[in-house]
Write an enzyme that holds these catalytic residues in place. Structure first.
Site, short mmCIF file in Angstrom:
data_model
loop_
_atom_site.label_atom_id
_atom_site.label_comp_id
_atom_site.label_asym_id
_atom_site.label_seq_id
_atom_site.Cartn_x
_atom_site.Cartn_y
_atom_site.Cartn_z
N ARG A 171 34.23 39.33 42.02
CA ARG A 171 35.66 39.52 42.18
C ARG A 171 36.26 38.97 43.43
O ARG A 171 37.54 38.85 43.66
CB ARG A 171 35.63 41.11 42.32
N ARG A 175 37.06 31.15 50.18
CA ARG A 175 38.28 30.02 50.34
C ARG A 175 37.86 29.23 51.50
O ARG A 175 37.63 29.62 52.60
CB ARG A 175 39.59 30.67 50.59
N ARG A 248 29.92 55.91 40.26
CA ARG A 248 29.92 56.22 41.87
C ARG A 248 31.21 56.88 42.15
O ARG A 248 32.15 56.75 41.36
CB ARG A 248 29.90 54.89 42.57
N ARG A 279 35.39 52.49 54.15
CA ARG A 279 36.95 51.95 54.51
C ARG A 279 37.47 52.99 55.38
O ARG A 279 37.37 54.21 55.10
CB ARG A 279 37.52 51.40 53.48
N GLU A 302 36.68 56.74 53.62
CA GLU A 302 36.29 56.77 52.21
C GLU A 302 34.77 56.75 52.51
O GLU A 302 34.12 55.80 53.02
CB GLU A 302 36.53 55.47 51.40
N TYR A 353 34.80 48.13 34.95
CA TYR A 353 35.48 48.03 36.28
C TYR A 353 36.74 47.33 36.40
O TYR A 353 36.92 46.20 36.59
CB TYR A 353 34.27 47.35 36.84
N ASP A 355 40.73 46.76 36.91
CA ASP A 355 41.94 46.77 37.79
C ASP A 355 43.07 47.32 37.18
O ASP A 355 42.97 47.16 35.87
CB ASP A 355 42.27 45.45 38.46
P1 FAD Z 1 42.44 56.92 35.09
O1 FAD Z 1 43.38 56.71 35.95
O2 FAD Z 1 41.14 57.62 35.59
O3 FAD Z 1 43.08 58.06 34.09
C1 FAD Z 1 42.07 58.62 33.34
C2 FAD Z 1 42.85 60.30 33.02
O4 FAD Z 1 42.30 60.81 32.03
C3 FAD Z 1 42.58 60.92 34.45
O5 FAD Z 1 43.86 61.34 34.89
C4 FAD Z 1 41.88 62.31 33.94
O6 FAD Z 1 41.97 63.34 34.67
C5 FAD Z 1 42.15 62.29 32.34
N1 FAD Z 1 40.97 62.96 31.49
C6 FAD Z 1 39.70 62.66 31.70
N2 FAD Z 1 38.87 63.33 30.71
C7 FAD Z 1 40.07 64.12 30.29
C8 FAD Z 1 39.87 65.26 29.31
N3 FAD Z 1 38.67 65.64 28.68
N4 FAD Z 1 41.03 65.97 28.92
C9 FAD Z 1 42.39 65.65 29.60
N5 FAD Z 1 42.33 64.58 30.33
C10 FAD Z 1 41.22 63.90 30.67
N6 FAD Z 1 43.07 48.60 40.87
C11 FAD Z 1 43.72 47.74 41.17
O7 FAD Z 1 44.43 47.07 40.61
N7 FAD Z 1 43.94 47.65 42.43
C12 FAD Z 1 43.45 48.36 43.46
O8 FAD Z 1 43.61 48.27 44.45
C13 FAD Z 1 42.41 49.39 43.02
N8 FAD Z 1 41.92 50.08 43.84
C14 FAD Z 1 41.14 51.10 43.29
C15 FAD Z 1 40.36 51.87 44.25
C16 FAD Z 1 39.63 53.02 43.93
C17 FAD Z 1 38.93 53.80 44.77
C18 FAD Z 1 39.14 53.08 42.32
C19 FAD Z 1 38.48 54.22 42.00
C20 FAD Z 1 40.00 52.31 41.53
C21 FAD Z 1 40.82 51.52 41.86
N9 FAD Z 1 41.70 50.34 41.18
C22 FAD Z 1 42.48 49.55 41.57
C23 FAD Z 1 41.31 50.68 39.50
C24 FAD Z 1 42.39 51.66 38.93
O9 FAD Z 1 42.08 53.02 39.53
C25 FAD Z 1 42.21 51.72 37.56
O10 FAD Z 1 42.20 50.37 36.91
C26 FAD Z 1 43.46 52.64 36.70
O11 FAD Z 1 43.89 53.60 37.41
C27 FAD Z 1 42.47 53.25 35.45
O12 FAD Z 1 43.60 53.76 34.82
P2 FAD Z 1 42.88 54.57 33.58
O13 FAD Z 1 44.16 55.32 32.94
O14 FAD Z 1 42.07 54.05 32.89
O15 FAD Z 1 42.16 55.87 34.40
N1 UDP Z 2 32.47 43.85 49.37
C1 UDP Z 2 31.74 43.77 50.31
N2 UDP Z 2 32.26 43.51 51.70
C2 UDP Z 2 33.45 44.30 51.86
C3 UDP Z 2 34.24 44.41 50.81
C4 UDP Z 2 33.75 44.09 49.52
O1 UDP Z 2 30.20 43.32 50.26
O2 UDP Z 2 33.80 44.04 52.93
C5 UDP Z 2 31.73 43.80 47.75
C6 UDP Z 2 30.95 45.28 47.49
O3 UDP Z 2 30.02 45.03 46.67
C7 UDP Z 2 32.29 45.69 46.67
C8 UDP Z 2 32.84 44.16 45.81
O4 UDP Z 2 32.49 43.50 47.01
O5 UDP Z 2 31.87 46.67 45.68
C9 UDP Z 2 34.23 44.46 45.36
O6 UDP Z 2 35.26 44.63 46.20
P1 UDP Z 2 36.65 45.26 46.05
O7 UDP Z 2 37.38 45.21 47.54
O8 UDP Z 2 37.16 44.44 45.04
O9 UDP Z 2 36.25 46.79 45.88
P2 UDP Z 2 36.98 48.02 45.13
O10 UDP Z 2 38.48 47.71 46.11
O11 UDP Z 2 37.32 47.86 43.60
O12 UDP Z 2 36.40 49.18 45.78
#
Ligand code: FAD
Ligand code: UDP
Length: 379
Positions: A171, A175, A248, A279, A302, A353, A355
């Site tokens: 991911r 560069r 996780r 982070r 985090e 996984y 985005d």
């Molecule tokens: P979710 O947002 O998880 O929605 C699913 C919903 O279903 C939840 O609200 C849950 O409560 C509900 N649900 C589950 N089971 C039930 C049930 N039985 N009954 C009723 N409701 C239920 N993406 C990016 O593009 N950029 C980022 O910087 C980025 N950062 C991230 C950082 C973190 C820590 C994480 C975990 C993810 C990140 N992502 C990021 C990914 C992003 O969060 C997801 O792609 C997106 O939010 C997923 O949307 P979703 O609708 O699939 O899931």
């Molecule tokens: N990663 C790393 N060092 C960093 C940042 C990221 O080793 O400083 C690795 C780590 O395994 C992470 C993956 O790159 O799970 C993807 O990073 P990203 O920032 O995309 O993770 P997210 O924002 O989805 O948690």
């Protein structure tokens, strides 16, 4: 049946699909077990600073259609993610680029950096990378792997880098330019009014019931609609009959700090194994510190943790064991009678996984598979 679609989960996947289905004149009901909309992209104001409650979210995409679509529901600022890594008192720019290589080795040209990486790659003698460790060393050499990747990744995933799939690290851009932009995407930004407002707009005119756990009332709810779109964990839908998929999770320790500017950037990664968090996010920098009070800032540390049923399932663990288990559930989804009218989607339903932009693309795909008019036909 009162509804065409019952959508379980009010995250981005469910909300995008609900919006388009409604525009196709379908009757839609959304149920959400949490007390708020927007799933994991929920933002709330603390001290007038928009705080990303379930982890920092930066929108980025190279898909024109996705970008045009989200811009109908929100105005985006021009935030560019340029995180910094902290290791034993030293700072390095991310993603891995000429600034990182200069700080690491003192190399000043792309040729010098490449030579250094090649030298370390050759010493490690990796032909076909089979796991995250080998992939990382092949991409950036042993020093960067040891200092910026190994500790962070093992904290993040709770597993040895040799046991993790190479795809996780692919991911990240590598560069040979002095460019600290974390993403290669064509567009990037943060919704000026926050993600919750974006989802509110997606759901305008749609019936949403909060605090409803589908799995506790599945018979009644299923009988109300022709089809169910389930965006919760696929294993939970089948009562974990083959055993639970692993996730996780992350514990967010959010604090108000009485200072204007805590770390000077939105994201600092702590890559040492010994520091328990991965982070620190300083939320005001996502909006350029322009909003909120001058005397305080809000930060979130985090702490990645192993998941159990009492915690939020954030990251699917797409290793071999869990991929096999997911395939078993996916087969069940295709074949079992009680899931005949159920479609699984989103990060948890597809155990991917994804985005945000990929989640929107997946919702568009579902729209097409359902024979509905896509977003481009509905403006
Ligand atoms: P979710 O947002 O998880 O929605 C699913 C919903 O279903 C939840 O609200 C849950 O409560 C509900 N649900 C589950 N089971 C039930 C049930 N039985 N009954 C009723 N409701 C239920 N993406 C990016 O593009 N950029 C980022 O910087 C980025 N950062 C991230 C950082 C973190 C820590 C994480 C975990 C993810 C990140 N992502 C990021 C990914 C992003 O969060 C997801 O792609 C997106 O939010 C997923 O949307 P979703 O609708 O699939 O899931
Ligand atoms: N990663 C790393 N060092 C960093 C940042 C990221 O080793 O400083 C690795 C780590 O395994 C992470 C993956 O790159 O799970 C993807 O990073 P990203 O920032 O995309 O993770 P997210 O924002 O989805 O948690």
């Amino acid at each position: 049946m009162k509804y065409d679609y019952l959508i379980v989960g009010c995250g981005l996947f469910g909300s995008v699909f609900a919006n388009i289905a409604k525009k196709n004149d379908k009757k839609v009901l959304v149920v959400e077990k949490r007390g708020h909309i927007a799933g994991n992209i929920f933002t709330e104001n603390i001290e007038d600073i928009p705080v990303h409650k379930y982890g920092a979210h930066i929108f980025h995409t190279s898909n024109d259609q996705v970008w045009r679509f989200v811009n109908r529901f929100a105005s985006f600022n021009n935030f560019v993610n340029s995180p910094v890594a902290y290791y034993k008192g030293r700072l390095y720019n991310l993603p891995f680029n000429m600034n990182t290589f200069y700080a690491m080795w003192g190399v000043k040209t792309p040729a010098e950096a490449l030579a250094k990486i090649e030298e370390q790659r050759a010493a490690a003698d990796i032909k076909e990378p089979k796991n995250l460790e080998e992939q990382a060393i092949s991409l950036v050499g042993t020093d960067i792997y040891q200092i910026l990747i190994k500790g962070y990744t093992e904290k993040q995933w709770g597993r040895d880098c040799k046991e993790l799939p190479a795809s996780i690290i692919k991911r990240l851009p590598v560069r040979l330019t002095f460019d600290n932009n974390y993403f290669n995407a064509r567009w990037q930004g943060i919704p000026v009014d926050g993600y919750t407002r974006l989802v509110e707009r997606l759901l305008e005119g749609i019936e949403v019931r909060l605090g409803v756990d589908f799995l506790k009332e599945r018979e009644i709810l299923s009988s109300m609609a022709h089809k169910v779109i389930f965006t919760g964990p696929i294993d939970a839908f089948f009562e974990c009959c083959y055993g639970p998929l692993e996730y996780r999770t992350v514990r967010f320790d959010t604090q108000i700090v009485p200072t204007e500017n805590y770390q000077g950037v939105a994201v600092v990664n702590y890559t040492e194994r010994e520091v328990p968090y991965t982070r620190i996010i300083e939320h005001k920098h996502f909006v350029f510190g322009a909003q909120g009070r001058k005397d305080v800032t809000v930060i979130s540390r985090e702490y990645p943790e192993e998941w159990n049923l009492s915690k939020e399932p954030y990251y699917p663990v797409n290793d071999e064991k869990n991929t096999r288990l997911y395939d078993q559930y996916a087969t069940l989804a295709r074949t079992r009678e009680d899931s005949r009218n159920v479609i699984f989607g989103g990060r948890l339903g597809a155990y991917r996984y994804y985005d945000m932009d990929k989640v929107i693309e997946a919702a568009f795909d579902l729209v097409r598979r359902e024979g509905l008019h896509g977003p481009e036909n509905l403006i």
